[in-house]
Design a protein around this motif. Sequence first.
Motif, PDB file in Angstrom:
ATOM      1  N   GLY A  12       0.798  -1.217   0.000  1.00  0.00           N
ATOM      2  CA  GLY A  12       0.000   0.000   0.000  1.00  0.00           C
ATOM      3  C   GLY A  12       0.824   1.257   0.000  1.00  0.00           C
ATOM      4  O   GLY A  12       2.051   1.223  -0.017  1.00  0.00           O
ATOM      5  N   ASN A  13       0.158   2.354   0.021  1.00  0.00           N
ATOM      6  CA  ASN A  13       0.776   3.677   0.011  1.00  0.00           C
ATOM      7  C   ASN A  13       0.299   4.436   1.243  1.00  0.00           C
ATOM      8  O   ASN A  13      -0.892   4.720   1.380  1.00  0.00           O
ATOM      9  CB  ASN A  13       0.362   4.429  -1.265  1.00  0.00           C
ATOM     10  N   GLU A  14       1.231   4.755   2.140  1.00  0.00           N
ATOM     11  CA  GLU A  14       0.782   5.340   3.402  1.00  0.00           C
ATOM     12  C   GLU A  14       0.340   6.786   3.274  1.00  0.00           C
ATOM     13  O   GLU A  14      -0.144   7.366   4.236  1.00  0.00           O
ATOM     14  CB  GLU A  14       1.845   5.199   4.481  1.00  0.00           C
ATOM     15  N   TYR A  15       0.492   7.355   2.065  1.00  0.00           N
ATOM     16  CA  TYR A  15       0.033   8.729   1.860  1.00  0.00           C
ATOM     17  C   TYR A  15      -1.288   8.790   1.093  1.00  0.00           C
ATOM     18  O   TYR A  15      -1.682   9.842   0.593  1.00  0.00           O
ATOM     19  CB  TYR A  15       1.107   9.533   1.156  1.00  0.00           C
ATOM     20  N   ARG A  16      -1.953   7.628   0.974  1.00  0.00           N
ATOM     21  CA  ARG A  16      -3.264   7.580   0.322  1.00  0.00           C
ATOM     22  C   ARG A  16      -4.282   6.967   1.272  1.00  0.00           C
ATOM     23  O   ARG A  16      -5.009   6.033   0.946  1.00  0.00           O
ATOM     24  CB  ARG A  16      -3.191   6.766  -0.991  1.00  0.00           C
ATOM     25  N   GLY A  22      -2.854  -2.232   4.467  1.00  0.00           N
ATOM     26  CA  GLY A  22      -1.987  -3.410   4.423  1.00  0.00           C
ATOM     27  C   GLY A  22      -0.642  -3.150   5.102  1.00  0.00           C
ATOM     28  O   GLY A  22      -0.119  -3.989   5.833  1.00  0.00           O
ATOM     29  N   LEU A  23      -0.102  -1.948   4.850  1.00  0.00           N
ATOM     30  CA  LEU A  23       1.189  -1.582   5.455  1.00  0.00           C
ATOM     31  C   LEU A  23       1.096  -1.571   6.970  1.00  0.00           C
ATOM     32  O   LEU A  23       1.954  -2.094   7.682  1.00  0.00           O
ATOM     33  CB  LEU A  23       1.581  -0.165   5.028  1.00  0.00           C
ATOM     34  N   ASP A 125     -11.673   5.371   1.709  1.00  0.00           N
ATOM     35  CA  ASP A 125     -11.152   6.657   1.255  1.00  0.00           C
ATOM     36  C   ASP A 125      -9.703   6.473   0.811  1.00  0.00           C
ATOM     37  O   ASP A 125      -8.854   6.148   1.635  1.00  0.00           O
ATOM     38  CB  ASP A 125     -11.241   7.668   2.408  1.00  0.00           C
ATOM     39  N   MET A 126      -9.450   6.661  -0.489  1.00  0.00           N
ATOM     40  CA  MET A 126      -8.078   6.493  -1.003  1.00  0.00           C
ATOM     41  C   MET A 126      -7.528   7.818  -1.513  1.00  0.00           C
ATOM     42  O   MET A 126      -6.622   7.848  -2.340  1.00  0.00           O
ATOM     43  CB  MET A 126      -8.073   5.473  -2.145  1.00  0.00           C
ATOM     44  N   ARG A 127      -8.076   8.896  -0.998  1.00  0.00           N
ATOM     45  CA  ARG A 127      -7.541  10.200  -1.425  1.00  0.00           C
ATOM     46  C   ARG A 127      -6.196  10.441  -0.756  1.00  0.00           C
ATOM     47  O   ARG A 127      -5.791   9.725   0.146  1.00  0.00           O
ATOM     48  CB  ARG A 127      -8.519  11.316  -1.045  1.00  0.00           C
ATOM     49  N   TYR A 128      -5.522  11.501  -1.202  1.00  0.00           N
ATOM     50  CA  TYR A 128      -4.239  11.843  -0.596  1.00  0.00           C
ATOM     51  C   TYR A 128      -4.450  12.215   0.861  1.00  0.00           C
ATOM     52  O   TYR A 128      -5.387  12.940   1.211  1.00  0.00           O
ATOM     53  CB  TYR A 128      -3.595  13.019  -1.347  1.00  0.00           C
ATOM     54  N   GLY A 129      -3.541  11.742   1.700  1.00  0.00           N
ATOM     55  CA  GLY A 129      -3.641  12.063   3.112  1.00  0.00           C
ATOM     56  C   GLY A 129      -3.109  10.920   3.946  1.00  0.00           C
ATOM     57  O   GLY A 129      -2.856   9.823   3.441  1.00  0.00           O
TER      58      GLY A 129
END
Lengths: 163, 429
Positions: A12-16, A22-23, A125-129
Amino acid sequence: MRKGQTVIVGIGNEYRRDDAAGLIAARRLRTVVASDVHVHDGIADGLDLINLWDGAGYVIVIDSMLSGAKPGTIRRFDALATPLPAEIFRSISTHLVNIPDAVSLAQAIGKLPQSLTVYGIESADMRYGIGLTPAVQDGVDAVTGTINYELRNLAKMLNLSDN
Amino acid sequence: MKSKSIKVDFLARVEGEGGLHLKIKGNRVTEARLNIFEPPRFFEAFLRGRNFTEVPDITARICGICPIAYQMSSCHALEQACGVTVDGQLRELRRLIYCGEWIESHALHIYFLHAPDFLGYQDVLEMAKDHGELVTKALRLKKIGNELMTLLGGREIHPINVRVGGFYKVPTKAELKRMIEPLEWALEASLETVKLTSTLSFPEFERNYEFVALRHPDEYPLCEGRIVSNKGLDIAIEEYPRHFEEQHVAHSTSLHSVLKERGEYFVGPLARYSLNFDKLPKPAQEAALTAGLGKTCTNPFKSIIVRAVELVFACHEALRIINAYTMPSHPAVTVTPKVGTGHGCSEAPRGSLYHRYTITDDGSITAATIIPPTSQNQKVIERDLKEFAATRLDLPEEKLTWECEQAIRNYDPCISCSCHFLKLKIDRE
C-alpha cells in the motif's frame, strides 16, 4: 506442508489514507510474530512480490481492496486455489503491477510459494492524506488478530509434522 | 481527400499515462501528438521555501523507478551553488548507486515493457507462458539492481540515505563484497541480453537526430561532464539555460524542451551510446559490435540493444567500484549554504536530467527548475511517430496502431516524471 520461510507482506501507500491498511497491518504484525517470520512493508510493485515469494513456504499478503462491501470488511483468498478477483485488487497507480497480475506472472514462470493467502481490507477513502478511516482501522485490528492466530496454528501444525 | 485519425487513449507498457493521436489525410500524416494528461505535480513550485537539505528527499518522490537520478542531479546542483565538490570514494559510491538504478530500470524496460513487442506478445504475462526463463532472468536482474540501491540508499523506492554532500551512512567493504557474486551473474546475464536483443527484427527506420548527452573525459557519463551533441553543442552544465528552453503545448501537461537554435533533440541511451562509445568498458564495446551495432546508432528501435549494452556497462562499473572500494572516513562532506544558483545534470536511465536551484544564505530554495528526459524527448517522439507512420499507412489500422505504440516505447517514456508545471494561470470570467 513442508517447512519453508513464512513471509508477510503489507502492500500500500501510506500517503493515500486507507490504501495504507496493508502496510499498517504488516507493521503491527512485525511486533508480535515469531522472529523467524519475515515481514515486509515497503513493497508496492507486484514484480518485487514475486522476488519475495521465491522459495518461501507460507506467504500472506495484506492489501486494501475495493469490492463494494462495508468499509473495514475483511476477505480472505487462497490465491493458489482460485484466481484473485482483479477488479477488487486493482492498483490505484498505473505504474505498478497489481497482486492478481503478479500471481499470474509468478504462476507462468513457476515462482509461486507453497501457500499464498491474500487478505483484503475494504477501503473507504483512497484520497491523498495520512490516516485510516475508523472502520478501516477496525479492519486492520481484526486482520492482524486473525493472521496472528493463523500463524500460531501453522507453527503448531509444522511442529507436529516434524515430530 | 479521405482523412482519418488513429487514437490510443491510454498507452500500454509505458510508465505513466499518455496517449497518442495521429491525423492522416490521404497518404500523408498531417499531425502526430503524444498526449500527456497526467496532472501537473508542481514540484518546482512547492520546493520554494524548503531548505536545500530537503531537496534530494523531496525530488526522489518524482519517480519510483529513477529516484537516484533526481537525487544526484539535485545534489550536484546544490553542491555547485554552495561551492562544494564531492570526490573520491563518495563520488564512486554515487556512481555505484546509480549503476543499481540503471540495472533495475533497464532490465524492467527491456524484458517487461519492450521485449513483448518484438516477440509478438500483448504483454509480459503472455510472453512468460512461452519464455518463462527470460522473465525469471529479468526478475533476478531487477532484484540485483534493487539490492544495490537498498544497500547504498536504505531502500529502493525513494532512497533515504542520500544527502547533499554525500550519504548519511556508507557501507563497509564487507557489505559491498556481498554484491560481487550477484553482480558477476548479472554481468553474464547482461551479455546474454545483448545477444538476445541482437537477434530481434527491427524496422528499417533511421533519422538524422541531434543527440544530446553528458560527456566526461574519463568515463561513461553518469553524474558529471559537459553537455554535448553530435551537431556541435559542447557546453558546461551551467550554460544549459542559454541553449535550451521549455515550451508549453496545448495537448500536453508536460512541457516540451527544445534547443533554441535547432529545435528538437534526443536524449537517452542512444544519445549516450552514440556520443560516448569510446568510454564504454571493453566488454560492453565488444558486445555492442558483435551484436551488429556501430559506434553510433540512429535506429530508435535498436534502443533495446543499446539498453542491454548499458546493462553490461552498469554491471561492469559496479564491480570495478566495489573491487577498488575503501570505506571513506566520513559519509559526507560539509556543505554550508550561500547565496547563489547551482546547476546539475545527470544521466537518468532515460536520459539527461537537468536541475537548477537558487538558494539564500540560510539555505532556503527561492527557485527550482527540473527538466526530465521525457520532457526533452517529446518533440523527437512526435516527429518519429509522424515519419514512421508515414511509411506504413498501407498497414491495417490495428497493426499500424500497435507499431506506433511500439515506436513510443523505444523511448521508455517516464510520463509522470515529465509533468512539472511551474506556472498555473487561472482566468476567471
